[in-house]
Design a protein around this motif. Structure first.
Motif, PDB file in Angstrom:
ATOM      1  N   THR A   1     -10.523  48.517 -32.986  1.00  0.00           N
ATOM      2  CA  THR A   1     -10.026  48.098 -31.679  1.00  0.00           C
ATOM      3  C   THR A   1     -10.975  48.553 -30.576  1.00  0.00           C
ATOM      4  O   THR A   1     -11.294  49.738 -30.454  1.00  0.00           O
ATOM      5  CB  THR A   1      -8.631  48.681 -31.423  1.00  0.00           C
ATOM      6  OG1 THR A   1      -7.740  48.229 -32.446  1.00  0.00           O
ATOM      7  CG2 THR A   1      -8.103  48.253 -30.067  1.00  0.00           C
TER       8      THR A   1
ATOM      9  N   LEU B   1      -7.017  47.755 -25.957  1.00  0.00           N
ATOM     10  CA  LEU B   1      -5.651  47.236 -26.053  1.00  0.00           C
ATOM     11  C   LEU B   1      -4.989  47.482 -24.699  1.00  0.00           C
ATOM     12  O   LEU B   1      -4.710  48.628 -24.331  1.00  0.00           O
ATOM     13  CB  LEU B   1      -4.882  47.937 -27.166  1.00  0.00           C
ATOM     14  CG  LEU B   1      -3.421  47.546 -27.344  1.00  0.00           C
ATOM     15  CD1 LEU B   1      -3.287  46.060 -27.670  1.00  0.00           C
ATOM     16  CD2 LEU B   1      -2.758  48.398 -28.429  1.00  0.00           C
TER      17      LEU B   1
ATOM     18  N   GLU C   1      -5.307  51.628 -25.414  1.00  0.00           N
ATOM     19  CA  GLU C   1      -6.462  52.119 -26.175  1.00  0.00           C
ATOM     20  C   GLU C   1      -7.734  51.500 -25.619  1.00  0.00           C
ATOM     21  O   GLU C   1      -7.764  50.310 -25.342  1.00  0.00           O
ATOM     22  CB  GLU C   1      -6.303  51.785 -27.671  1.00  0.00           C
ATOM     23  CG  GLU C   1      -7.325  52.411 -28.581  1.00  0.00           C
ATOM     24  CD  GLU C   1      -7.061  52.169 -30.053  1.00  0.00           C
ATOM     25  OE1 GLU C   1      -7.875  52.600 -30.894  1.00  0.00           O
ATOM     26  OE2 GLU C   1      -6.029  51.535 -30.360  1.00  0.00           O
TER      27      GLU C   1
ATOM     28  N   VAL D   1      -0.070  41.158 -23.576  1.00  0.00           N
ATOM     29  CA  VAL D   1      -0.922  42.146 -24.246  1.00  0.00           C
ATOM     30  C   VAL D   1      -2.197  41.462 -24.718  1.00  0.00           C
ATOM     31  O   VAL D   1      -2.153  40.399 -25.347  1.00  0.00           O
ATOM     32  CB  VAL D   1      -0.194  42.784 -25.446  1.00  0.00           C
ATOM     33  CG1 VAL D   1      -1.083  43.848 -26.097  1.00  0.00           C
ATOM     34  CG2 VAL D   1       1.135  43.373 -25.009  1.00  0.00           C
TER      35      VAL D   1
ATOM     36  N   ALA E   1     -10.967  43.344 -30.874  1.00  0.00           N
ATOM     37  CA  ALA E   1     -11.468  44.164 -31.985  1.00  0.00           C
ATOM     38  C   ALA E   1     -12.826  43.637 -32.407  1.00  0.00           C
ATOM     39  O   ALA E   1     -13.107  42.435 -32.308  1.00  0.00           O
ATOM     40  CB  ALA E   1     -10.495  44.133 -33.155  1.00  0.00           C
TER      41      ALA E   1
ATOM     42  N   LYS F   1      -0.585  46.384 -35.959  1.00  0.00           N
ATOM     43  CA  LYS F   1      -0.976  47.716 -35.478  1.00  0.00           C
ATOM     44  C   LYS F   1      -0.860  47.804 -33.951  1.00  0.00           C
ATOM     45  O   LYS F   1      -0.394  48.806 -33.389  1.00  0.00           O
ATOM     46  CB  LYS F   1      -2.401  48.032 -35.914  1.00  0.00           C
ATOM     47  CG  LYS F   1      -2.893  49.416 -35.498  1.00  0.00           C
ATOM     48  CD  LYS F   1      -4.313  49.654 -35.969  1.00  0.00           C
ATOM     49  CE  LYS F   1      -4.803  51.045 -35.545  1.00  0.00           C
ATOM     50  NZ  LYS F   1      -4.783  51.229 -34.068  1.00  0.00           N
ATOM     51  N   ALA F   2      -1.287  46.733 -33.260  1.00  0.00           N
ATOM     52  CA  ALA F   2      -1.219  46.727 -31.800  1.00  0.00           C
ATOM     53  C   ALA F   2       0.226  46.780 -31.314  1.00  0.00           C
ATOM     54  O   ALA F   2       0.538  47.483 -30.330  1.00  0.00           O
ATOM     55  CB  ALA F   2      -1.917  45.489 -31.262  1.00  0.00           C
TER      56      ALA F   2
ATOM     57  N   LEU G   1      -4.221  43.423 -37.419  1.00  0.00           N
ATOM     58  CA  LEU G   1      -4.532  43.937 -36.086  1.00  0.00           C
ATOM     59  C   LEU G   1      -3.357  43.750 -35.135  1.00  0.00           C
ATOM     60  O   LEU G   1      -3.068  44.636 -34.296  1.00  0.00           O
ATOM     61  CB  LEU G   1      -5.776  43.234 -35.536  1.00  0.00           C
ATOM     62  CG  LEU G   1      -7.084  43.508 -36.296  1.00  0.00           C
ATOM     63  CD1 LEU G   1      -8.184  42.574 -35.797  1.00  0.00           C
ATOM     64  CD2 LEU G   1      -7.506  44.959 -36.149  1.00  0.00           C
ATOM     65  N   TYR G   2      -2.664  42.638 -35.266  1.00  0.00           N
ATOM     66  CA  TYR G   2      -1.485  42.377 -34.428  1.00  0.00           C
ATOM     67  C   TYR G   2      -0.368  43.386 -34.719  1.00  0.00           C
ATOM     68  O   TYR G   2       0.223  43.953 -33.779  1.00  0.00           O
ATOM     69  CB  TYR G   2      -1.008  40.949 -34.649  1.00  0.00           C
ATOM     70  CG  TYR G   2       0.372  40.663 -34.116  1.00  0.00           C
ATOM     71  CD1 TYR G   2       0.580  40.507 -32.740  1.00  0.00           C
ATOM     72  CD2 TYR G   2       1.461  40.555 -34.971  1.00  0.00           C
ATOM     73  CE1 TYR G   2       1.851  40.243 -32.239  1.00  0.00           C
ATOM     74  CE2 TYR G   2       2.730  40.290 -34.469  1.00  0.00           C
ATOM     75  CZ  TYR G   2       2.922  40.141 -33.111  1.00  0.00           C
ATOM     76  OH  TYR G   2       4.176  39.890 -32.614  1.00  0.00           O
TER      77      TYR G   2
ATOM     78  N   LEU H   1      -5.689  42.176 -26.934  1.00  0.00           N
ATOM     79  CA  LEU H   1      -6.336  43.037 -27.927  1.00  0.00           C
ATOM     80  C   LEU H   1      -7.714  42.470 -28.232  1.00  0.00           C
ATOM     81  O   LEU H   1      -7.862  41.265 -28.459  1.00  0.00           O
ATOM     82  CB  LEU H   1      -5.495  43.101 -29.207  1.00  0.00           C
ATOM     83  CG  LEU H   1      -6.182  43.669 -30.451  1.00  0.00           C
ATOM     84  CD1 LEU H   1      -6.458  45.165 -30.291  1.00  0.00           C
ATOM     85  CD2 LEU H   1      -5.343  43.418 -31.702  1.00  0.00           C
TER      86      LEU H   1
ATOM     87  N   ASP I   1       1.445  50.340 -31.656  1.00  0.00           N
ATOM     88  CA  ASP I   1       0.832  51.209 -30.640  1.00  0.00           C
ATOM     89  C   ASP I   1       1.478  50.998 -29.271  1.00  0.00           C
ATOM     90  O   ASP I   1       1.686  51.967 -28.511  1.00  0.00           O
ATOM     91  CB  ASP I   1      -0.670  50.935 -30.554  1.00  0.00           C
ATOM     92  CG  ASP I   1      -1.405  51.399 -31.796  1.00  0.00           C
ATOM     93  OD1 ASP I   1      -0.850  52.234 -32.542  1.00  0.00           O
ATOM     94  OD2 ASP I   1      -2.540  50.910 -32.042  1.00  0.00           O
ATOM     95  N   CYS I   2       1.804  49.747 -28.944  1.00  0.00           N
ATOM     96  CA  CYS I   2       2.436  49.467 -27.648  1.00  0.00           C
ATOM     97  C   CYS I   2       3.866  50.014 -27.584  1.00  0.00           C
ATOM     98  O   CYS I   2       4.279  50.605 -26.564  1.00  0.00           O
ATOM     99  CB  CYS I   2       2.440  47.971 -27.374  1.00  0.00           C
ATOM    100  SG  CYS I   2       0.812  47.261 -27.064  1.00  0.00           S
TER     101      CYS I   2
END
Length: 213
Positions: A188, A191, A206, A174, A178, A111-112, A108-109, A176, A115-116
């Motif tokens: 998610t 975010l 997101e 940041v 989920a 992916k985040a 998850l980290y 997040l 995305d950022c």
């Protein structure tokens, strides 16, 4: 032969008796010796035969006991090794699952972060190049990512992750969040990037709270 008989007949009786006794005595000695040997030999031979198998049996028993003891010791070491390998395999499996599972905090980290970094608003506010990092340790390392697991009122598992972004112009925090969906996969919920500027600008990368609540 006749002359010998005549000579013997002329000898006195005492001389003839002594000669006869002398000639027959060794035979008695030989016979007595043979009788003693014959009488005593079977017992000694039988005793030797009895002692030999007993000694052989003792050697076989000792050898079997030593071999059984050695096999038991080897078997014990084998069980310890197998148990150790089982524990190691379980630990390695857990680590690999944590690293590569899509539901893990690390996945998850990662992916985040992507995305950022691909978000235009984040790029403009922070300034490229941008790097992501976790909490700073006492030794100055920034590889520890803060995370917290929780469970909502419906029993679904959730996780919150916090990390930082450092750009050419600004820095940001940041957050997040989920949560499990109906298929037990982590999705998610939101975010958000909180920029550390004068306006404390918040950038929503997101937001799926309406779908996952």
């Amino acid at each position: 032969f006749t002359s010998t008989r005549e000579m013997l007949s002329r000898l006195p009786t005492q001389v003839l008796w002594n000669l006869s006794h002398h000639l027959h005595k060794p035979q008695c000695v030989v016979a007595l010796t043979c009788k003693r040997w014959i009488g005593s030999s079977p017992n000694n031979y039988s005793k030797e035969l009895k002692e030999a198998p007993e000694s052989s049996n003792n050697q076989v028993s000792t050898s079997f006991a030593e071999k059984a003891k050695s096999n038991a010791k080897t078997g014990g070491y084998g069980l310890i090794i197998v148990a150790g390998l089982g524990v190691i395999a379980a630990v390695v499996g857990t680590i690999l699952k944590e690293l590569f599972s899509s539901n893990s905090a690390n996945s998850l980290y990662d992916k985040a972060v992507l995305d950022c970094l691909n978000n235009e608003k984040v790029q403009n506010k922070l300034g490229e190049p941008i790097k992501a990092f976790g909490e700073e340790s006492r030794r100055g390392r920034r590889n520890r990512v803060s995370q917290m697991q929780y469970q909502d009122k419906d029993g679904r598992k959730g996780i919150r992750v916090q990390f930082y972004l450092q750009g050419l112009r600004n820095r940001a925090t940041v957050d997040l969040d989920a949560r499990e969906d109906s298929s037990s996969n982590m999705k998610t919920r939101f975010l958000m990037v909180q920029v550390e500027d004068m306006l404390r600008t918040t950038i929503i990368v997101e937001d799926n709270r309406g779908k996952l609540n």
